[in-house]
Design a protein around this motif. Structure first.
Motif, PDB file in Angstrom:
ATOM      1  N   GLY A  63      -8.964  -0.996  11.614  1.00 51.16           N
ATOM      2  CA  GLY A  63      -7.944  -1.738  10.892  1.00 51.16           C
ATOM      3  C   GLY A  63      -8.566  -2.779   9.977  1.00 51.16           C
ATOM      4  O   GLY A  63      -9.655  -2.599   9.437  1.00 51.16           O
TER       5      GLY A  63
ATOM      6  N   PHE B 160      -6.329   1.034  14.104  1.00 50.06           N
ATOM      7  CA  PHE B 160      -5.660   1.918  13.151  1.00 50.06           C
ATOM      8  C   PHE B 160      -4.793   2.884  13.962  1.00 50.06           C
ATOM      9  O   PHE B 160      -5.285   3.564  14.858  1.00 50.06           O
ATOM     10  CB  PHE B 160      -6.709   2.686  12.341  1.00 50.06           C
TER      11      PHE B 160
ATOM     12  N   SER C 184       0.844  -1.193   0.000  1.00 52.33           N
ATOM     13  CA  SER C 184       0.000   0.000   0.000  1.00 52.33           C
ATOM     14  C   SER C 184       0.877   1.240   0.000  1.00 52.33           C
ATOM     15  O   SER C 184       1.914   1.283   0.655  1.00 52.33           O
ATOM     16  CB  SER C 184      -0.905   0.010   1.240  1.00 52.33           C
TER      17      SER C 184
ATOM     18  N   LEU D 284      -0.169   3.951   1.268  1.00 51.05           N
ATOM     19  CA  LEU D 284      -0.590   4.744   2.422  1.00 51.05           C
ATOM     20  C   LEU D 284      -0.313   4.065   3.758  1.00 51.05           C
ATOM     21  O   LEU D 284       0.125   4.708   4.710  1.00 51.05           O
ATOM     22  CB  LEU D 284      -2.098   5.038   2.334  1.00 51.05           C
ATOM     23  N   TYR D 285      -0.584   2.764   3.820  1.00 49.91           N
ATOM     24  CA  TYR D 285      -0.595   2.080   5.107  1.00 49.91           C
ATOM     25  C   TYR D 285       0.477   0.997   5.191  1.00 49.91           C
ATOM     26  O   TYR D 285       0.887   0.417   4.187  1.00 49.91           O
ATOM     27  CB  TYR D 285      -1.958   1.420   5.346  1.00 49.91           C
ATOM     28  N   THR D 286       0.880   0.727   6.432  1.00 50.79           N
ATOM     29  CA  THR D 286       1.701  -0.436   6.740  1.00 50.79           C
ATOM     30  C   THR D 286       0.845  -1.384   7.576  1.00 50.79           C
ATOM     31  O   THR D 286       0.224  -0.959   8.555  1.00 50.79           O
ATOM     32  CB  THR D 286       2.961  -0.042   7.530  1.00 50.79           C
ATOM     33  N   ARG D 287       0.810  -2.639   7.187  1.00 51.98           N
ATOM     34  CA  ARG D 287      -0.022  -3.613   7.897  1.00 51.98           C
ATOM     35  C   ARG D 287       0.832  -4.496   8.787  1.00 51.98           C
ATOM     36  O   ARG D 287       1.858  -5.024   8.365  1.00 51.98           O
ATOM     37  CB  ARG D 287      -0.785  -4.479   6.895  1.00 51.98           C
TER      38      ARG D 287
ATOM     39  N   VAL E  68      -2.074   6.080  14.069  1.00 55.74           N
ATOM     40  CA  VAL E  68      -1.537   7.250  13.371  1.00 55.74           C
ATOM     41  C   VAL E  68      -0.205   7.616  14.008  1.00 55.74           C
ATOM     42  O   VAL E  68      -0.140   7.918  15.208  1.00 55.74           O
ATOM     43  CB  VAL E  68      -2.510   8.443  13.452  1.00 55.74           C
TER      44      VAL E  68
ATOM     45  N   LEU F 233      -3.357  -1.448  11.210  1.00 60.59           N
ATOM     46  CA  LEU F 233      -2.809  -0.607  10.153  1.00 60.59           C
ATOM     47  C   LEU F 233      -2.110   0.599  10.766  1.00 60.59           C
ATOM     48  O   LEU F 233      -2.560   1.145  11.778  1.00 60.59           O
ATOM     49  CB  LEU F 233      -3.916  -0.132   9.210  1.00 60.59           C
ATOM     50  N   TYR F 234      -1.008   1.015  10.130  1.00 54.74           N
ATOM     51  CA  TYR F 234      -0.231   2.161  10.596  1.00 54.74           C
ATOM     52  C   TYR F 234      -0.153   3.192   9.466  1.00 54.74           C
ATOM     53  O   TYR F 234       0.069   2.845   8.306  1.00 54.74           O
ATOM     54  CB  TYR F 234       1.173   1.723  11.013  1.00 54.74           C
ATOM     55  N   TYR F 235      -0.331   4.450   9.865  1.00 57.99           N
ATOM     56  CA  TYR F 235      -0.408   5.540   8.893  1.00 57.99           C
ATOM     57  C   TYR F 235       0.390   6.723   9.437  1.00 57.99           C
ATOM     58  O   TYR F 235       0.211   7.118  10.591  1.00 57.99           O
ATOM     59  CB  TYR F 235      -1.880   5.922   8.696  1.00 57.99           C
TER      60      TYR F 235
ATOM     61  N   THR G 169      -8.940   6.442   6.514  1.00 54.48           N
ATOM     62  CA  THR G 169      -8.831   5.018   6.816  1.00 54.48           C
ATOM     63  C   THR G 169      -9.520   4.234   5.700  1.00 54.48           C
ATOM     64  O   THR G 169     -10.268   4.814   4.907  1.00 54.48           O
ATOM     65  CB  THR G 169      -9.492   4.675   8.166  1.00 54.48           C
TER      66      THR G 169
END
Length: 265
Positions: free
Chosen positions: A222, A234, A166, A168-171, A236, A176-178, A197
């Motif tokens: 998430g 989720f 992605s 945008l995100y790290t899973r 941030v 999920l991390y943003y 999200t």
């Protein structure tokens, strides 16, 4: 319909053992590996895949015989579909390699399939993707594998997923991390930020005095757990954007602030 697997496929050992003719009757399983976009893995959906597999030969309708020829008992196994031999003091029984366990052979082989009764094909199959799949997730779609010419029965199709990255995100698991950048003023005074999200926009409050590297949690935004359906969280991650201070008024303001707060510089 599909079944979900987290390791392995069909069982092994005693549960898969049977007579030679039962083994020949069972269609062969087919495994296909596909890559899907990150968003599709999170939300679930459908995709069309091309599956190379075996089907019945159209020329001989699956019996392996040339048109007009007869089926005769296999000379190697006498029509039993198995052969026996002694090895290490034991009597070994195995599927007859000449007739593949069928017990019969064509007096004249079909020229199109060479007597196997099977032909290759590529079938387009719609695959339903459950929300929350990850790298290595395996699903089974029954009766969509290769066919057995012995009993006109198909094996199963196994689909193994690889999930794209992605932007945008790290899973991590179902979380999920943003990452977002905020100004020094927002970090010092606090602010509100609109966060995107997979489930839509969420407004979060940035507390005054937050530091770079801090994590703010948004519950249950998430990825859904593929077994339970419960969503992960989720997070941030805050990065405070430190501007370069120019000489003059800006520098004097910062120096005055540092002296009042007894900050080293």
């Amino acid at each position: 319909m599909f079944d979900l697997f987290f390791e392995g496929g069909r069982g092994s050992g005693a549960e898969n053992r049977g007579s030679a003719k039962e083994t020949a009757a069972a269609g062969r399983n087919v495994t296909v590996r596909i890559q899907i976009p990150f968003d599709l893995a999170v939300s679930g959906g459908e995709t069309i895949i091309k599956v190379p597999r075996k089907t019945l030969c159209k020329t001989c309708s699956g019996n392996g015989a040339a048109p007009g020829s007869d089926m005769v008992n296999c000379a190697s196994c006498g029509g039993s579909g198995t052969i026996q031999f002694a090895q290490g003091g034991f009597l070994i029984k195995k599927t007859c390699p000449d007739c593949s366990g069928k017990g019969q052979k064509a007096s004249k082989k079909c020229v199109d399939c060479g007597g196997t009764g099977e032909a290759g094909e590529t079938k387009q199959i719609k695959v339903k993707i459950p929300p929350g799949v990850s790298d290595g997730t395996k699903i089974r779609i029954k009766n969509e594998g290769s066919i057995s010419s012995f009993a006109n029965q198909r094996g199963d199709l196994y689909v193994i997923f690889k999930v794209g990255s992605s932007g945008l995100y790290t899973r991590k698991g179902n979380d999920l991390y943003y990452k977002i950048n905020i100004t020094v003023a927002a970090a010092m005074l606090g602010s509100e930020e609109n966060i995107k999200t997979p489930q839509g926009g969420v407004v979060i409050k940035i507390p005054a005095g937050i530091q770079s590297g801090s994590l703010l949690k948004i519950k249950e935004k998430g990825v859904k757990d593929i077994k339970t359906g419960k969503p992960g969280n989720f997070y941030v991650e805050i990065n405070v954007d430190i501007p370069k201070v120019t000489a003059g008024t800006e520098k004097k303001i910062i120096e005055d602030f540092a002296r009042k707060r007894n900050l080293k510089y």
